[in-house]
Design an enzyme around this catalytic site. Structure first.
Site: not given
Ligand code: S3P
Length: 432
Positions: A23-24, A28, A96, A173, A320, A347, A351, A394
């Site tokens: 996902k991350s 990007r 987020g 993030q 996560d 989150k 959670r 999750r």
């Molecule tokens: C993510 C960073 C994490 C993670 C989120 C995805 C990212 O959050 O929990 O699911 O893709 O950069 P935080 O940066 O708030 O810890």
């Protein structure tokens, strides 16, 4: 579908699972490709709600985003300075990552953008990104003294300034938003974290030709003039999605699963370290580089687990995965003590509280939470019960694995798995 019945597994779990795209990295890949000026072919993109929010967002900013198939798309931008003012409000949905990273990209742009999102995203803290971006000279306004959605990014009179920012939270993030804004600043931008968070932004920006320096928990980006977009990006599988099967395969007796193409970037593999410390039988095979990221196949076999303790230092490498690690802890011998987990409270839902409230339905008295600490008492008797996902993907997947490995469960609001793993229930049913 408002409720889903999760059946108790009748024997061991067997099979091979192709893990969906990370996902991350999927977020990007679309964002950064949309800042280039040549087409980028993206494969194994995570075709799930969160990443589709990012794709829609880049489209509304003028990039061409063309899906060839689910998980395969072409993205063509108009260069680093080629984004266009969107005609309407941008909806980040539940994501987020979309919202926070996009604030970093949009803060330096010469046009106005307004963001909204779903009910969960409206509750999440955005001041952690808005405040340091404002120090760079950005003009960003939001509800509750610039903390919450809806948020509007207004063009600033001057070019943004490079800053050195000591972040109070280890958050990829936050770090990513500042590095992205830093590409457009008048000098270098440095982010220092208490512990190193996932580094996909740094990795991919480097691959796009940006000058990035890293040392320990500190990352510096130099102003970027042009992006060198690659022809293609292949997204590795998401270890956060593989996590459900790593735990299910460990706790359901007689199981043997092979997880194909899992991203094993060291900033993400905390769950492997914790499961191994608990006594899990994991074999990491066929290590390789895929799309600039480390990937491997993982074989998991059921084993006898015991409780462990871990804290803040490893947290960014498995944040996560805490709900599913807590499931493993329920099936382990002895207590598991998790400290420094305060980020869980901000989150998609709180959670930490959600784990305590829902786990205790299925395993009465097994979970305790105080402030940033979670304690799971392993080996308590399990029962069948109705549990709630809080519309948090999750939580839903962790409760489904708990129910399946325990005495069964009825899961209320199960559909949120579409946020990150639309095939989750189908894969689960296929294993049992
Ligand atoms: C993510 C960073 C994490 C993670 C989120 C995805 C990212 O959050 O929990 O699911 O893709 O950069 P935080 O940066 O708030 O810890």
């Amino acid at each position: 579908m408002d409720k889903k019945k999760i059946a108790k597994a009748s024997g061991g779990l067997h099979g091979t699972i192709d893990i969906p795209g990370d996902k991350s990295i999927s977020h990007r890949s679309v964002m950064f490709s949309a800042l280039g000026d040549t087409p980028v072919h993206i494969t194994n993109f995570l075709h799930a709600q969160d990443c589709l929010s990012t794709a829609a967002c880049m489209k509304s900013l003028g990039a061409e985003v063309r899906f060839l198939n689910e998980g395969e798309l072409m993205v063509t931008g108009h260069g680093l300075h080629g984004l266009q003012e969107p005609a309407g409000i941008i909806d980040a949905g539940n994501s987020g990552t979309t919202l926070r990273l996009m604030m970093g990209i949009l803060a330096p742009q010469p046009f106005l953008t307004t963001f909204t999102g779903d009910a969960s995203l409206h509750h999440r803290p955005m001041g952690r990104v808005i405040e340091p971006l404002t120090r760079m000279g950005a003009c960003i306004y939001g509800r509750q003294q610039n903390q919450k959605l809806p948020i509007t990014v207004v063009p600033s009179a001057e070019k943004l300034h490079g800053i050195t920012y000591q972040s109070p939270v280890a958050s990829a993030q936050v770090k990513s938003a500042l590095l992205l804004a830093g590409m457009y600043a008048d000098g270098n931008t440095t982010v220092i974290e208490p512990f190193r968070s996932r580094d996909h932004t740094e990795q991919m920006l480097e691959a796009f030709g940006a000058e990035v320096e890293r040392e320990g928990n500190s990352v510096t980006i130099h102003p970027v003039r042009t992006f060198r977009t690659p022809e293609s990006i292949h997204v590795p599988g998401d270890i956060s999605s593989a996590a459900y099967w790593l735990v299910a395969g460990s706790i359901v007796p007689g199981s043997s699963l092979l997880l194909n193409h899992v991203g094993v970037n060291p900033t993400r593999t905390g769950i492997l370290d914790v499961l191994k410390a608990m006594g899990a039988k994991l074999e990491i095979r066929n290590r390789r580089i895929s799309g600039g990221e480390e990937a491997a196949d993982i074989r998991v076999e059921s084993s006898f687990l015991h409780g462990v303790s871990f804290g803040a230092e490893i947290m960014p490498r498995l944040i996560d995965e805490i709900p599913i690690i807590a499931v493993a802890a329920l099936f382990a011998d002895g207590d598991t003590v998790i400290t420094g987990a305060g980020e869980l409270r901000v989150k998609e839902t709180d959670r930490l509280q959600a784990i305590v409230d829902q786990f205790n339905q299925l395993a009465p008295g097994a979970a305790e939470g105080v402030e940033d600490c979670l304690i799971i008492h392993g080996g308590r008797p399990l029962q069948q019960a109705e549990v709630f996902s809080y519309d948090d993907h999750r939580m839903a997947m962790s409760l489904a694995v708990l129910g399946m490995a325990g005495e069964g469960a009825v899961l209320r609001r199960p559909e949120c798995v579409n946020i990150s793993y639309p095939q989750f229930y189908e894969t689960l049913a296929g294993l049992c």
